[in-house]
Design an enzyme around this catalytic site. Structure first.
Site, PDB file in Angstrom:
ATOM      1  N   ARG A 156       0.828  -1.217   0.000  1.00 15.53           N
ATOM      2  CA  ARG A 156       0.000   0.000   0.000  1.00 15.53           C
ATOM      3  C   ARG A 156       0.866   1.273   0.000  1.00 15.53           C
ATOM      4  O   ARG A 156       0.489   2.270   0.592  1.00 15.53           O
ATOM      5  CB  ARG A 156      -0.967   0.040   1.183  1.00 15.53           C
ATOM      6  CG  ARG A 156      -1.763  -1.245   1.411  1.00 15.53           C
ATOM      7  CD  ARG A 156      -2.477  -1.679   0.190  1.00 15.53           C
ATOM      8  NE  ARG A 156      -3.128  -2.988   0.379  1.00 15.53           N
ATOM      9  CZ  ARG A 156      -3.667  -3.674  -0.605  1.00 15.53           C
ATOM     10  NH1 ARG A 156      -3.631  -3.210  -1.840  1.00 15.53           N
ATOM     11  NH2 ARG A 156      -4.245  -4.820  -0.378  1.00 15.53           N
ATOM     12  N   LYS A 278       0.907  -8.887  13.963  1.00 16.47           N
ATOM     13  CA  LYS A 278      -0.370  -9.195  13.311  1.00 16.47           C
ATOM     14  C   LYS A 278      -0.494 -10.705  13.330  1.00 16.47           C
ATOM     15  O   LYS A 278       0.315 -11.399  12.711  1.00 16.47           O
ATOM     16  CB  LYS A 278      -0.346  -8.672  11.871  1.00 16.47           C
ATOM     17  CG  LYS A 278      -1.521  -9.102  10.992  1.00 16.47           C
ATOM     18  CD  LYS A 278      -1.399  -8.489   9.589  1.00 16.47           C
ATOM     19  CE  LYS A 278      -2.569  -8.870   8.700  1.00 16.47           C
ATOM     20  NZ  LYS A 278      -2.528  -8.187   7.385  1.00 16.47           N
ATOM     21  N   GLU A 282      -5.420 -12.744   7.701  1.00 13.67           N
ATOM     22  CA  GLU A 282      -4.965 -12.696   6.310  1.00 13.67           C
ATOM     23  C   GLU A 282      -3.746 -13.579   6.076  1.00 13.67           C
ATOM     24  O   GLU A 282      -2.783 -13.175   5.420  1.00 13.67           O
ATOM     25  CB  GLU A 282      -4.643 -11.262   5.909  1.00 13.67           C
ATOM     26  CG  GLU A 282      -5.844 -10.349   5.923  1.00 13.67           C
ATOM     27  CD  GLU A 282      -5.516  -8.957   5.385  1.00 13.67           C
ATOM     28  OE1 GLU A 282      -6.297  -8.469   4.563  1.00 13.67           O
ATOM     29  OE2 GLU A 282      -4.507  -8.377   5.785  1.00 13.67           O
ATOM     30  N   ARG A 315      -2.220  -6.263  17.011  1.00 13.07           N
ATOM     31  CA  ARG A 315      -3.261  -5.708  16.136  1.00 13.07           C
ATOM     32  C   ARG A 315      -4.563  -6.505  16.272  1.00 13.07           C
ATOM     33  O   ARG A 315      -4.546  -7.713  16.497  1.00 13.07           O
ATOM     34  CB  ARG A 315      -2.818  -5.704  14.673  1.00 13.07           C
ATOM     35  CG  ARG A 315      -1.681  -4.715  14.434  1.00 13.07           C
ATOM     36  CD  ARG A 315      -1.293  -4.694  12.981  1.00 13.07           C
ATOM     37  NE  ARG A 315      -2.138  -3.833  12.181  1.00 13.07           N
ATOM     38  CZ  ARG A 315      -2.678  -4.166  11.020  1.00 13.07           C
ATOM     39  NH1 ARG A 315      -2.509  -5.377  10.522  1.00 13.07           N
ATOM     40  NH2 ARG A 315      -3.409  -3.301  10.338  1.00 13.07           N
ATOM     41  N   ARG A 332     -18.062  -9.704   8.893  1.00  8.92           N
ATOM     42  CA  ARG A 332     -16.693  -9.431   9.306  1.00  8.92           C
ATOM     43  C   ARG A 332     -16.526  -8.181  10.165  1.00  8.92           C
ATOM     44  O   ARG A 332     -15.676  -8.184  11.065  1.00  8.92           O
ATOM     45  CB  ARG A 332     -15.768  -9.361   8.076  1.00  8.92           C
ATOM     46  CG  ARG A 332     -14.327  -9.091   8.453  1.00  8.92           C
ATOM     47  CD  ARG A 332     -13.366  -9.641   7.454  1.00  8.92           C
ATOM     48  NE  ARG A 332     -13.278  -8.853   6.248  1.00  8.92           N
ATOM     49  CZ  ARG A 332     -12.564  -7.738   6.139  1.00  8.92           C
ATOM     50  NH1 ARG A 332     -11.901  -7.251   7.173  1.00  8.92           N
ATOM     51  NH2 ARG A 332     -12.510  -7.108   4.991  1.00  8.92           N
ATOM     52  N   LYS A 356      -8.239  -1.218  14.199  1.00  9.13           N
ATOM     53  CA  LYS A 356      -8.431  -0.191  13.174  1.00  9.13           C
ATOM     54  C   LYS A 356      -9.593   0.728  13.562  1.00  9.13           C
ATOM     55  O   LYS A 356     -10.530   0.292  14.225  1.00  9.13           O
ATOM     56  CB  LYS A 356      -8.720  -0.830  11.820  1.00  9.13           C
ATOM     57  CG  LYS A 356      -7.522  -1.554  11.234  1.00  9.13           C
ATOM     58  CD  LYS A 356      -7.788  -2.010   9.794  1.00  9.13           C
ATOM     59  CE  LYS A 356      -6.540  -2.696   9.243  1.00  9.13           C
ATOM     60  NZ  LYS A 356      -6.671  -3.082   7.826  1.00  9.13           N
ATOM     61  N   ASP A 361     -12.320  -1.928   6.989  1.00 12.94           N
ATOM     62  CA  ASP A 361     -10.934  -1.810   6.546  1.00 12.94           C
ATOM     63  C   ASP A 361     -10.650  -0.461   5.901  1.00 12.94           C
ATOM     64  O   ASP A 361     -10.427  -0.406   4.695  1.00 12.94           O
ATOM     65  CB  ASP A 361     -10.580  -2.930   5.571  1.00 12.94           C
ATOM     66  CG  ASP A 361      -9.085  -2.974   5.285  1.00 12.94           C
ATOM     67  OD1 ASP A 361      -8.329  -2.366   6.052  1.00 12.94           O
ATOM     68  OD2 ASP A 361      -8.684  -3.616   4.302  1.00 12.94           O
ATOM     69  N   GLU A 383      -5.849   2.560  15.280  1.00 10.34           N
ATOM     70  CA  GLU A 383      -5.054   2.563  14.044  1.00 10.34           C
ATOM     71  C   GLU A 383      -5.746   3.368  12.953  1.00 10.34           C
ATOM     72  O   GLU A 383      -6.893   3.099  12.596  1.00 10.34           O
ATOM     73  CB  GLU A 383      -4.814   1.123  13.564  1.00 10.34           C
ATOM     74  CG  GLU A 383      -3.983   1.049  12.280  1.00 10.34           C
ATOM     75  CD  GLU A 383      -3.551  -0.379  11.915  1.00 10.34           C
ATOM     76  OE1 GLU A 383      -3.316  -1.183  12.841  1.00 10.34           O
ATOM     77  OE2 GLU A 383      -3.465  -0.679  10.710  1.00 10.34           O
ATOM     78  N   GLU A 389      -4.738   4.025   0.778  1.00 14.30           N
ATOM     79  CA  GLU A 389      -5.083   2.745   0.160  1.00 14.30           C
ATOM     80  C   GLU A 389      -6.427   2.790  -0.567  1.00 14.30           C
ATOM     81  O   GLU A 389      -6.529   2.448  -1.734  1.00 14.30           O
ATOM     82  CB  GLU A 389      -5.099   1.639   1.226  1.00 14.30           C
ATOM     83  CG  GLU A 389      -5.514   0.283   0.667  1.00 14.30           C
ATOM     84  CD  GLU A 389      -5.472  -0.823   1.713  1.00 14.30           C
ATOM     85  OE1 GLU A 389      -5.144  -0.537   2.878  1.00 14.30           O
ATOM     86  OE2 GLU A 389      -5.785  -1.978   1.355  1.00 14.30           O
ATOM     87  N   GLU A 506     -15.504  11.150  -1.586  1.00  9.87           N
ATOM     88  CA  GLU A 506     -16.590  10.306  -1.078  1.00  9.87           C
ATOM     89  C   GLU A 506     -17.774  10.302  -2.038  1.00  9.87           C
ATOM     90  O   GLU A 506     -18.428   9.267  -2.221  1.00  9.87           O
ATOM     91  CB  GLU A 506     -17.011  10.815   0.306  1.00  9.87           C
ATOM     92  CG  GLU A 506     -17.989   9.929   1.023  1.00  9.87           C
ATOM     93  CD  GLU A 506     -18.034  10.165   2.536  1.00  9.87           C
ATOM     94  OE1 GLU A 506     -17.190  10.926   3.062  1.00  9.87           O
ATOM     95  OE2 GLU A 506     -18.922   9.591   3.183  1.00  9.87           O
ATOM     96  N   TRP A 536     -13.787 -12.509   1.740  1.00 12.37           N
ATOM     97  CA  TRP A 536     -13.335 -11.477   2.672  1.00 12.37           C
ATOM     98  C   TRP A 536     -14.477 -10.741   3.373  1.00 12.37           C
ATOM     99  O   TRP A 536     -14.249  -9.778   4.102  1.00 12.37           O
ATOM    100  CB  TRP A 536     -12.418 -10.473   1.972  1.00 12.37           C
ATOM    101  CG  TRP A 536     -11.193 -11.126   1.424  1.00 12.37           C
ATOM    102  CD1 TRP A 536     -10.942 -11.382   0.104  1.00 12.37           C
ATOM    103  CD2 TRP A 536     -10.074 -11.650   2.144  1.00 12.37           C
ATOM    104  NE1 TRP A 536      -9.735 -12.017  -0.021  1.00 12.37           N
ATOM    105  CE2 TRP A 536      -9.176 -12.197   1.207  1.00 12.37           C
ATOM    106  CE3 TRP A 536      -9.735 -11.695   3.504  1.00 12.37           C
ATOM    107  CZ2 TRP A 536      -7.972 -12.802   1.584  1.00 12.37           C
ATOM    108  CZ3 TRP A 536      -8.538 -12.306   3.874  1.00 12.37           C
ATOM    109  CH2 TRP A 536      -7.673 -12.846   2.917  1.00 12.37           C
TER     110      TRP A 536
END
Lengths: 674, 674
Positions: A156, A278, A282, A315, A332, A356, A361, A383, A389, A506, A536
């Site tokens: 990223r 982490k 993932e 994390r 999720r 986060k 995400d 975070e 990204e 946005e 995901w």
């Protein structure tokens, strides 16, 4: 003129010098950070006023010899009648009278921050002979995470290769890293992790004798700037490095291995801040494979680090990616809360959780994650993501402090004064406070550090806003613009561009918080069903009559993770903020929104508007042609032009997608492609 | 039991030996290919009968000493009363009487093909004392293209790394490559290109003195098997290797450079078949950048190759990827015809064009491309794809000869007897004939060569079908199954599995020829809108009422590229084959199909059926557990199980996609996820 490399620390003669005797500095104190602070004072004055002050360490200069006094508050308060009130670590006082200036830090770092604040005021034309400033950071942890890979690429990253790594090893320009340390210290950053949280390949050996000397070299560059280093580690290190048959965190041999390896690490870097990890996310290994929980995992690290005063940052972006799009009950965004709130209180005292800010995400239009305010007995930080990204990848202009202000002002509803900014390092009954922030950085080896020169504002703004969460995005934009472009029309126009940019982005992005309409993997540009059937957990489930996910108690019950008042507010489509409405609700296309138009018409409107606003931004930028350094003008213009192409794709693909689904034309008759 | 590595050349004692004296062979002729043919006879008899025949080169053996006579027809016809009719190159006669056997080739390669045919008949139990066989290949060019990269990876390879390259250089096992040559020769392949048509990195230097010695080593392995080699070259070589300022094919210095470089190449490989090139396509350079056309480009190569008897094969998969999804008039499937038919007759005589069989890209359900039959004065071959890029990537079982039979039987409508198989090497009034075939291979370093052992049938079937386009897919499946598994229930079941597999795959894939609903890049698994807004011209444009592309004269006019009768047949949805119908027509979901059901209901039906057929295939396979080598049984079973997961994803995602668009439920009430 602007030198992109220098960012907000430009060399530019100030218009009106304050009546202060800046040519002679007496330092009352000692230590590497103090000395660096004095050196930064010298460099800063030289940059802005053209002369190099003399620095004296005799410790006895009187006002006859020196006009400027730098030191810690305890050394200076008696002599200069400063308040001796105890400030938070890193706090400082600036006082000026007649032609004297005192900059006093609560500690060595405080002197550094005071010097940079003074230099900022000087550059902004706000330094004078009657300053009486007291400031301190809101929270102790102000961190940048680098997702830099050992081969020199950056996950990223949109601004060139890593400033730390190349060719499977640590490889850097000392001057470049020191310039980076200066930029970070100037906005109050005090902690940095240098390697990607996905610890792969040779990066797994950063904690071994082969690579620690080089890692210590980087720590040494950051040290005099008051910035400590962390290393990201791989949970499976006992197997990879230690050749043990297991990495089970409760296995005695694993516990022993981590203890010894950590001891080794601290031999090379005695003031290492700790490890960042982490786990179970993932594809990264973690405690789950041994039937252990996150506390089991984190505490093993914590105990290895504790003798050295180190922290383990763990994390909370955790999930095993087994979601099935067919199952509407899985969700999720619930993962961080579900995984960590039940463990609240079971973590050792030197464990810091790092969720986060948003539940999914870093997406446009997410609400603030419900874990904040819900953790009652566990240390944690939030975070953020400076690298763009999902927000235009440093091509599209997207001024992130606008969103961070929204985050800071988000009310968790846990107790009174329960906005995020109220929870920052400030204990409330029944809540644990937020001890600070980490954010994924946005710099690389590009000459301007951030790819898009205007993206420097995001790095600057991150430091400023986490130092003082009550600052507004606009105040920060004004500071940054004047520091970067100097006073005048250019800075004013840039403030205006920055302040409108997030909302513009946005508007042409995935509508109303629905999220994940991006190209899989790269996360750039529209791909409306790119993640629609993925594992995901990233769905919008648009059909011919409705779009969005019902995350209220009639759906996935995600909203139940919030405090009751917030849950009720979000769960009601009449009171749910429209920025987030499709994240929380599944709505028919004819749902009436606050402006009286249907949801579908609002989708069309916002995408036409977003595109047209980019066109207008380009015209605004073009009006600055004669005021700006040619290279900067052209490189930013080229990015704006790419942004316009992006905005056009977003506009047309989103509008076409919904038109194809519904057959309902735009009320205003604008062109939607079939 | 089956040894996967040996493919269709198994070591397995035949049940009943023919009454032939196979233990002593007299070779009447000479040359490397003849000698290799004799050696293959010896190896084959040893494999099937357990003894090693003596080979004699005295040239004078009488029937007293020898039972088998190998040689060219001109040497043997008088002695053994063979027909002396001239066969095509590679043709052969097999004759047996009493206990004697003669295998006579039109040329050396013909001896080789005759030997392998005899061995095949022997293994199938069809060799006896009364054979009188005459056979010859339909066309002279029977080629395999390798998309092997110099770093050892294979573009669209699903069976392990390259057998030719590794680590940026030529690196191979001589034994492995020789075994590959044997497999290819045994089914009649006579031409191979070893490197990817996308010529990148070090592969660009294959035609230089540094790498030619190693390339010559590979050519030397194939040579005794009657297989010639080609090299793929980069159009920009004069700039990359020659450091010229241009690669303009009409520039004198470029023409001279190619001449000299080609002379060099032929010093190392005097019988090189020539060069293969992909120009102006998917980022590869080509003549367009200099304002030249394909004939300008190809002819420059042709003239450099001509003194050496070399060919230039010029691929017709050409486009510049500038398509915009908003514009319904652009249509990539028209590209090959549009680019090359206007140039018909302008290519030198040693230029061979190579169009893909389908107009888009090896997709399920494409019609045969209209360029075939339309080229009147230009030599050309047809490109097929053995590697299963869009057809299951050697996980899903997909027996490609089923489709190749469909291709062979496709009537171009240009003149009489105008099916593809009629055009193969057979001149018709007003048409140029098809001189052969090339196909992207499917082998890698996996022990079984092809990843899925059953995918060996595609390699075998390619060779057999292009040797004789009148063979049916079923005949080939029977041959291959018996050769691989021996006579019995296993072979019979495998024939049945193979024969149903293509239609099963087609049923759960993108419906009715609509194409490109695959994951971008990898091309595996469903991603229904993955290419919907891309620049690659790959759209289905499904909306709430219709799906498909109108390629008739009311749309992109693609069908106008066909001969009038075929164009009319395709352009009428009542006569257009339903396999291709959404490739040619945009149809409403309630369009009535031949079975009386709507298009939508047919989409649902075919996806439920396809999935269920995979389940049934797995049960069939499981019934073979005790008949098969355990490793083979399990590895194929594991792939079938992955295929079932794939089929389930295809079924559910496709059905959900159309259900979400239309809100119309399955008539039979089967589960479609919302």
């Amino acid at each position: 003129m602007l030198n992109e490399y220098n960012c907000w620390l430009q060399e530019r003669a100030i218009q009106e010098a304050p009546a202060l005797r800046l040519n002679s500095v007496c330092v009352r104190g000692e230590g590497a950070v103090t000395e660096q602070a004095a050196e930064e004072f010298r460099l800063g004055v030289k940059r802005l006023m053209g002369f190099s002050p003399a620095i004296c360490y005799c410790g006895e200069c009187t006002s006859e010899y020196s006009g400027v006094f730098l030191g810690t508050i305890d050394k200076l308060s008696g002599e200069y009648k400063l308040s001796s009130e105890k400030l938070k670590d890193g706090g400082f006082l600036i006082k000026s009278w007649e032609n004297y200036l005192v900059i006093a830090g609560q500690d060595e770092a405080g002197i550094m921050y005071g010097v940079f604040r003074f230099l900022s005021l000087l550059a902004q034309g706000k330094a004078d002979s009657a300053m009486e400033i007291k400031d301190e950071p809101a929270s102790p942890i102000r961190m940048i995470n680098h997702w830099d890979n050992i081969n020199g690429t950056i996950e990223r990253g949109y601004a060139g290769p890593s400033i730390f790594f190349n060719n499977d090893k640590i490889e850097y320009s000392k001057e470049r890293v020191e310039d980076y340390a200066r930029l970070l210290a100037s906005v109050g950053i005090n902690l940095i992790s240098i390697n990607n949280v996905n610890v792969r390949f040779n990066a797994r050996y950063l904690i071994t004798e082969e690579m620690l000397p080089d890692a210590a070299g980087i720590a040494a560059i950051f040290r005099p700037y008051g910035i400590k280093m962390m290393l990201c580690v791989n949970f499976n290190s006992p197997m990879i490095i230690g050749k043990l048959p297991t990495a089970d965190p409760l296995d005695a041999s694993v516990i022993d291995w981590w203890k010894k390896q950590t001891d080794l690490v601290y031999k090379y870097i005695p003031d290492l801040a700790g490890f960042l990890i982490k786990a179970d996310s993932e594809g990264q290994p973690g405690p789950f494979q041994y039937g252990r929980n996150h506390a089991d995992g984190a505490n093993t690290f914590a105990r290895a680090l504790k003798p050295h005063g180190g922290l383990i940052i763990w994390r909370c972006f955790v999930y095993n990616a087994t979601q099935d799009w067919r199952d509407w009950s899985q969700d999720r965004p619930k993962a961080a809360y579900d995984n960590f709130v039940p463990l609240d209180g079971t973590f050792d005292e030197n464990v810091i959780l790092q969720p986060k800010w948003g539940p999914l995400d870093f997406q446009i239009g997410e609400p603030v994650a419900p874990i904040f305010g819900a953790l009652k007995k566990t240390r944690h930080i939030m975070e953020l993501q400076i690298t763009q990204e999902y927000t235009g990848q440093q091509v599209d202009l997207c001024y992130l402090p606008w969103m961070w202000q929204y985050i800071m002002e988000f009310d968790t509803g846990h107790g009174s004064d329960s906005c995020i900014k109220d929870l920052v390092n400030s204990y409330k009954e029944g809540n644990s406070f937020i001890e600070g922030f980490a954010a994924v950085g946005n710099v690389g080896l590009d000459n301007n550090w951030t790819g898009n020169t205007l993206a420097q504002a995001n790095l600057y703004g991150y430091g400023r806003m986490i130092w003082d969460p009550s600052l507004s995005a606009k105040e920060i934009a004004e500071e940054w613009s004047i520091l970067s472009f100097g006073h005048g029309a250019a800075a004013e126009k840039v403030v205006q561009l920055l302040m409108g940019s997030y909302q513009t982005f946005e508007k042409y992005n995935a509508p109303f918080g629905v999220g994940f309409m991006v190209n899989p993997g790269m996360h750039y540009g529209p791909n409306i069903e790119g993640y629609e059937f993925s594992r995901w957990g990233t769905y919008h489930r648009a059909d011919y009559k409705a779009v969005g996910i019902d995350r209220t108690s009639s759906g996935t019950a995600y909203t139940d993770q919030y405090s009751p008042g917030i849950a009720a507010m979000l769960a009601n489509p009449e009171t749910c903020p429209e920025r987030n409405i499709l994240f929380i609700h599944r709505l028919p296309y004819d749902f009436k929104m606050k402006n009286g138009e249907t949801l579908l018409q609002n989708i069309y409107n916002s995408h036409f508007e977003g595109h047209d606003e980019v066109e207008a931004m380009i015209e605004e930028w073009k009006s600055l042609e004669n005021l700006l350094e040619k290279d900067v003008y052209n490189s930013v213009l080229a990015r704006f032009q790419r942004q316009l192409m992006n905005a056009r794709e977003w506009r047309d693909q989103i509008n076409t997608y919904f038109f194809r689904k519904t057959g309902i034309a735009d009320k205003k008759g604008r062109k939607i492609y079939e």
